[in-house]
Design a protein around this motif. Structure first.
Motif, mmCIF file in Angstrom:
data_model
loop_
_atom_site.group_PDB
_atom_site.id
_atom_site.type_symbol
_atom_site.label_atom_id
_atom_site.label_comp_id
_atom_site.label_asym_id
_atom_site.label_seq_id
_atom_site.Cartn_x
_atom_site.Cartn_y
_atom_site.Cartn_z
ATOM 1 N N MET A 1 28.748 43.039 30.551
ATOM 2 C CA MET A 1 29.108 41.716 30.095
ATOM 3 C C MET A 1 27.888 41.105 29.405
ATOM 4 S SD MET A 1 30.444 38.429 32.278
ATOM 5 C CE MET A 1 32.135 38.979 32.332
ATOM 6 N N GLU A 2 28.008 40.812 28.133
ATOM 7 C CA GLU A 2 26.904 40.254 27.352
ATOM 8 C C GLU A 2 26.539 38.851 27.843
ATOM 9 O OE1 GLU A 2 24.356 40.653 23.859
ATOM 10 O OE2 GLU A 2 25.988 42.030 24.303
ATOM 11 N N ASN A 3 25.247 38.634 28.066
ATOM 12 C CA ASN A 3 24.721 37.333 28.464
ATOM 13 C C ASN A 3 25.396 36.783 29.734
ATOM 14 O OD1 ASN A 3 22.751 35.412 28.001
ATOM 15 N ND2 ASN A 3 24.123 34.092 26.848
ATOM 16 N N ALA A 4 25.607 37.665 30.690
ATOM 17 C CA ALA A 4 26.232 37.283 31.955
ATOM 18 C C ALA A 4 25.361 36.292 32.720
ATOM 19 C CB ALA A 4 26.464 38.527 32.817
ATOM 20 N N LEU A 5 25.999 35.393 33.453
ATOM 21 C CA LEU A 5 25.267 34.475 34.311
ATOM 22 C C LEU A 5 24.711 35.245 35.501
ATOM 23 C CD1 LEU A 5 24.441 31.548 35.041
ATOM 24 C CD2 LEU A 5 26.607 31.381 36.293
ATOM 25 N N ILE A 6 23.424 35.081 35.742
ATOM 26 C CA ILE A 6 22.771 35.686 36.899
ATOM 27 C C ILE A 6 22.427 34.570 37.877
ATOM 28 C CG2 ILE A 6 20.790 36.991 37.755
ATOM 29 C CD1 ILE A 6 20.611 38.328 35.004
ATOM 30 N N SER A 7 22.865 34.716 39.110
ATOM 31 C CA SER A 7 22.536 33.772 40.180
ATOM 32 C C SER A 7 21.355 34.336 40.960
ATOM 33 C CB SER A 7 23.713 33.593 41.129
ATOM 34 O OG SER A 7 24.839 33.098 40.447
ATOM 35 N N LYS A 106 19.900 44.084 30.910
ATOM 36 C CA LYS A 106 20.139 45.097 29.873
ATOM 37 C C LYS A 106 20.589 46.418 30.503
ATOM 38 C CE LYS A 106 18.076 47.564 26.064
ATOM 39 N NZ LYS A 106 16.852 48.065 25.462
ATOM 40 N N ILE A 107 19.946 46.819 31.572
ATOM 41 C CA ILE A 107 20.343 48.051 32.273
ATOM 42 C C ILE A 107 21.786 47.929 32.762
ATOM 43 C CG2 ILE A 107 19.958 49.438 34.348
ATOM 44 C CD1 ILE A 107 16.930 48.749 33.995
ATOM 45 N N LEU A 108 22.118 46.798 33.355
ATOM 46 C CA LEU A 108 23.479 46.603 33.873
ATOM 47 C C LEU A 108 24.511 46.567 32.745
ATOM 48 C CD1 LEU A 108 22.635 43.968 36.598
ATOM 49 C CD2 LEU A 108 23.412 46.315 37.000
ATOM 50 N N ARG A 109 24.178 45.918 31.651
ATOM 51 C CA ARG A 109 25.102 45.826 30.515
ATOM 52 C C ARG A 109 25.348 47.203 29.909
ATOM 53 N NH1 ARG A 109 22.700 44.514 25.932
ATOM 54 N NH2 ARG A 109 21.327 43.053 26.998
ATOM 55 N N GLU A 110 24.313 48.010 29.817
ATOM 56 C CA GLU A 110 24.427 49.338 29.212
ATOM 57 C C GLU A 110 25.008 50.373 30.166
ATOM 58 O OE1 GLU A 110 20.452 50.107 27.841
ATOM 59 O OE2 GLU A 110 20.704 48.807 26.078
ATOM 60 N N ASN A 111 25.096 50.047 31.432
ATOM 61 C CA ASN A 111 25.598 50.978 32.448
ATOM 62 C C ASN A 111 26.579 50.252 33.360
ATOM 63 O OD1 ASN A 111 23.623 53.427 32.099
ATOM 64 N ND2 ASN A 111 22.359 51.579 32.033
ATOM 65 N N GLU A 113 28.933 51.020 35.129
ATOM 66 C CA GLU A 113 29.335 51.670 36.372
ATOM 67 C C GLU A 113 28.402 51.348 37.533
ATOM 68 O OE1 GLU A 113 26.325 54.403 34.535
ATOM 69 O OE2 GLU A 113 27.921 53.148 33.742
ATOM 70 N N ILE A 114 27.255 50.752 37.254
ATOM 71 C CA ILE A 114 26.285 50.426 38.299
ATOM 72 C C ILE A 114 26.788 49.249 39.137
ATOM 73 C CG2 ILE A 114 23.971 49.523 38.747
ATOM 74 C CD1 ILE A 114 22.972 51.041 36.339
ATOM 75 N N ASP A 115 26.789 49.447 40.455
ATOM 76 C CA ASP A 115 27.171 48.384 41.387
ATOM 77 C C ASP A 115 25.970 47.695 42.004
ATOM 78 O OD1 ASP A 115 29.942 48.791 41.131
ATOM 79 O OD2 ASP A 115 29.900 50.389 42.622
ATOM 80 N N LEU A 116 24.844 48.394 42.088
ATOM 81 C CA LEU A 116 23.658 47.859 42.742
ATOM 82 C C LEU A 116 22.438 48.338 41.990
ATOM 83 C CD1 LEU A 116 22.373 46.429 45.247
ATOM 84 C CD2 LEU A 116 22.381 48.670 46.344
ATOM 85 N N LEU A 117 21.558 47.410 41.662
ATOM 86 C CA LEU A 117 20.322 47.745 40.958
ATOM 87 C C LEU A 117 19.164 47.231 41.789
ATOM 88 C CD1 LEU A 117 18.928 48.823 38.397
ATOM 89 C CD2 LEU A 117 19.200 46.540 37.403
ATOM 90 N N CYS A 118 18.282 48.141 42.171
ATOM 91 C CA CYS A 118 17.103 47.763 42.950
ATOM 92 C C CYS A 118 15.884 47.953 42.076
ATOM 93 C CB CYS A 118 16.966 48.646 44.201
ATOM 94 S SG CYS A 118 18.352 48.470 45.343
#
Length: 122
Positions: A1-7, A106-111, A113-118
């Motif tokens: 999702m482009e420019n997603a809101l991050i909490s 950027k990593i989340l937008r390009e991937n 399928e990722i549910d969790l990024l550490c």
């Protein structure tokens, strides 16, 4: 999702000496579509007042004051009120480099399928 809101949830307890640096590292992120949730967990120092000052300075900041219930309860309270597509946690005595959230989004937008990024320490 482009420019997603991050909490970003920040539990706060008696960290007056560190809080300005912490919150400043969030408001200074290169990724601007943020909501910053400061959970004052019953601080007995000036941390609660500093949270309120930050809320007045930046419309992306929301503050919740609660009686002391511990770190997990503070994080869970933040989870109850977030609006973001993604959520991140930052300890109130830590800081992030300005590009942290931009690079992670950027990593989340390009991937998608990722549910969790550490991330490591940066």
């Amino acid at each position: 999702m482009e420019n997603a809101l991050i909490s970003v949830i920040v539990p706060v307890y008696n960290v007056a000496a560190y809080l300005d640096a912490c919150v400043g590292s969030l408001t200074g992120q290169t990724y601007k579509n943020l909501e910053i949730i400061l959970i004052d967990d019953g601080s007995t120092d000036q941390s609660g007042a500093l949270c309120d000052e930050w809320e007045k300075r930046d419309t992306r900041i929301r503050v919740v004051h609660q009686k002391n219930q511990g770190l997990s309860a503070a994080r869970n309270r933040g989870l109850e009120i977030i609006s973001g597509e993604y959520v991140a946690f930052l300890d109130s005595d830590d800081c992030w480099v300005p590009e942290k959230l931009e690079s992670q989004e950027k990593i989340l937008r390009e991937n998608p399928e990722i549910d969790l990024l550490c991330g490591g320490m940066d």
